[in-house]
Design an enzyme around this catalytic site. Structure first.
Site, mmCIF file in Angstrom:
data_model
loop_
_atom_site.group_PDB
_atom_site.id
_atom_site.type_symbol
_atom_site.label_atom_id
_atom_site.label_comp_id
_atom_site.label_asym_id
_atom_site.label_seq_id
_atom_site.Cartn_x
_atom_site.Cartn_y
_atom_site.Cartn_z
ATOM 1 N N HIS B 54 42.926 -3.015 -66.502
ATOM 2 C CA HIS B 54 42.988 -2.267 -67.916
ATOM 3 C C HIS B 54 41.483 -2.351 -68.202
ATOM 4 C CE1 HIS B 54 47.161 -3.092 -69.626
ATOM 5 N NE2 HIS B 54 47.321 -2.062 -68.213
ATOM 6 N N GLU B 56 40.265 -4.004 -71.113
ATOM 7 C CA GLU B 56 39.774 -4.948 -71.451
ATOM 8 C C GLU B 56 39.709 -6.776 -70.049
ATOM 9 O OE1 GLU B 56 42.426 -3.730 -71.947
ATOM 10 O OE2 GLU B 56 43.319 -4.359 -73.987
ATOM 11 N N CYS B 84 47.662 -5.892 -74.488
ATOM 12 C CA CYS B 84 48.676 -6.588 -74.192
ATOM 13 C C CYS B 84 48.967 -7.435 -73.899
ATOM 14 C CB CYS B 84 49.445 -5.246 -73.208
ATOM 15 S SG CYS B 84 48.359 -6.203 -71.437
ATOM 16 N N CYS B 87 46.547 -8.894 -71.222
ATOM 17 C CA CYS B 87 44.994 -9.069 -71.716
ATOM 18 C C CYS B 87 45.036 -10.184 -72.436
ATOM 19 C CB CYS B 87 44.561 -7.604 -72.151
ATOM 20 S SG CYS B 87 44.501 -6.583 -70.760
#
Lengths: 144, 144
Positions: B54, B56, B84, B87
């Site tokens: 992801h 992040e 999410c 993260c």
């Protein structure tokens, strides 16, 4: 002969011991599919200067790389400590089949946050929990 | 002149657009310290075959590498979608100062799981939310 959870958790503990020797919080992980180990990892947050370098995260990346796909269907993760919020979030996305962990982590573990992995994922806890805990206790005592 | 949240979120949206062009779920992220961008990333889960890739996560790793330490004290993350579980767990460990996100994610976002980042971290939401959402909607419409 079918290899059991204790067999694989012992291998994960061997990974945790490698972390211990490197002065990393001693957590180790394996990913297994069809009784075959396809990923081994241990915590490397200090060495890599990276909070995301937990054993589980590295094992997920490594197993997906081995399988050539991002989903870990049919795979089991063995990890010596209950996964944290970050790791259970990653395990959720991976859709793996089983999570087996040794020691509980009442402070940072996912169970204390009322989180669960993917509905397709089953969880087994407490396999070689004493061995995993005592390694962690030894580590934090040495640090004091 | 002090650059504001919209300025940095626009840069994060530019990252999200790069993801869109690569057929990745269009989410982009930046990490900023003292008004300086020290990390830029966008979602790469398809390209890398890795659920942990992801925006992040990559931004955290990259910023820590830039700073030479694993903690992101004094840093702000700008991300185009609500983080999410994975993260926010990583952001917890990083102890950064602020999280600013654009679009909400009522299904997978950390707020819906009653999670919070580190007590030292403040959260601002809704900056350029419409722009970020419409990029996501365009992506999923194209996918159908």
């Amino acid at each position: 002969m079918k290899l059991d959870d204790s067999y694989f958790m012992q291998k994960a503990l061997n990974e945790a011991e490698k972390a211990f020797e490197m002065d990393e919080v001693p957590v180790g992980a394996l990913i297994v599919i069809d009784q075959k180990i396809i990923a081994r990892a241990h915590n490397l947050t200090e060495r890599l200067n990276d909070v995301t370098a937990h054993a589980e995260m590295q094992a997920i990346t490594s197993a997906a790389n081995f399988l050539g796909g991002k989903y870990l269907k049919g795979c089991t993760l063995y990890v010596t400590l209950e996964p944290c919020v970050m790791c259970v979030g990653a395990l959720y996305w991976s859709q793996l089949e089983r999570i087996v962990f040794a020691a509980s982590d009442p402070k940072r573990g996912f169970l204390s946050k009322n989180l669960s992995p993917h509905p397709k994922t089953s969880v087994t806890q407490g396999v070689l929990a004493e061995e995993a805990s005592s390694l962690l206790v030894r580590f934090f005592q040495k640090k004091r």
